[in-house]
Design an enzyme around this catalytic site. Structure first.
Site, short mmCIF file in Angstrom:
data_model
loop_
_atom_site.label_atom_id
_atom_site.label_comp_id
_atom_site.label_asym_id
_atom_site.label_seq_id
_atom_site.Cartn_x
_atom_site.Cartn_y
_atom_site.Cartn_z
N GLY A 50 0.80 -1.22 0.00
CA GLY A 50 0.00 0.00 0.00
C GLY A 50 0.83 1.26 0.00
O GLY A 50 1.83 1.38 -0.71
N VAL A 51 0.42 2.22 0.82
CA VAL A 51 1.11 3.51 0.93
C VAL A 51 2.56 3.31 1.33
O VAL A 51 3.47 3.94 0.78
CB VAL A 51 0.38 4.43 1.95
CG1 VAL A 51 1.20 5.68 2.25
CG2 VAL A 51 -0.98 4.81 1.44
N ASP A 52 2.79 2.41 2.28
CA ASP A 52 4.15 2.14 2.78
C ASP A 52 5.07 1.72 1.64
O ASP A 52 6.17 2.28 1.46
CB ASP A 52 4.08 1.07 3.86
CG ASP A 52 5.34 0.95 4.70
OD1 ASP A 52 6.17 1.87 4.70
OD2 ASP A 52 5.48 -0.07 5.39
N SER A 91 -4.75 3.45 8.32
CA SER A 91 -5.41 2.21 8.74
C SER A 91 -6.67 1.84 7.97
O SER A 91 -7.27 0.81 8.24
CB SER A 91 -5.71 2.20 10.24
OG SER A 91 -4.50 2.13 10.97
N GLY A 146 -6.96 1.06 4.78
CA GLY A 146 -6.74 0.13 3.68
C GLY A 146 -6.69 -1.30 4.17
O GLY A 146 -7.66 -1.81 4.75
#
Length: 169
Positions: free
Chosen positions: A31-33, A117, A119
């Site tokens: 994801g974003v990370d 949080s 997602g």
């Protein structure tokens, strides 16, 4: 502080700092990370390893370089994993308050936030939006713009509606 909502890719936002929805290990992920680690390049991971050799606990915030991104810093927050039973809302709100505290320490005036949080960690979206907006509005800060970055049109519309709903309370 101005709270704005944009649709787009958080890694290309022209802001002082981007917020990363990280995992406790602080070594990249999905994801974003994953997107932030890919866009920032190896400097982001190297700084995570150096600054956070044991990672960060849920609800905590810390910063690293943004590497190759336009932003100067990445503010990493570890959101609660709702699907794994981490349902204490204060862990989620502490991510936003902590990110603003770190931004103030760095002198960042514009910060791009994902919906932490909401997602893969499964926090209910309506409450994730409310937690973000309520915390951004109630936390004393020198940040001038908090930009909520929605990935995709549907997410943008949902965040926009949530923000409008909170504006009319």
């Amino acid at each position: 502080m101005l709270i704005t909502v944009v649709e787009g890719d958080i890694t290309v936002q022209d802001v002082d700092a981007v917020v990363n929805a990280a995992n406790r290990a602080m070594r990249g992920g999905g994801g974003v990370d994953g997107a932030i680690h890919r866009a920032g390049g190896p400097q982001v991971l190297a700084d995570c390893v150096a600054r956070f050799p044991h990672g960060l606990p849920t609800g905590a915030a810390g910063w690293t370089t943004a590497g190759a991104m336009k932003a100067t810093w990445v503010i990493h927050v570890v959101g609660p994993n709702f699907r794994a039973g981490e349902t204490d809302r204060s862990l989620l709100t502490s991510c936003y308050a902590g990110a603003l505290r770190v931004a103030d320490e760095l002198g960042a005036r514009s910060v791009a936030f994902p919906l932490v949080s909401a997602g893969i960690y499964g926090w209910p979206k309506a409450d994730a939006i409310a937690a973000a907006v309520e915390t951004l509005r109630s936390t004393p800060t020198q940040v001038q713009e908090a930009r909520l970055v929605a990935f995709g049109q549907a997410a943008y519309e949902e965040i926009r509606r949530g923000l409008d709903k909170l504006d009319h309370r």
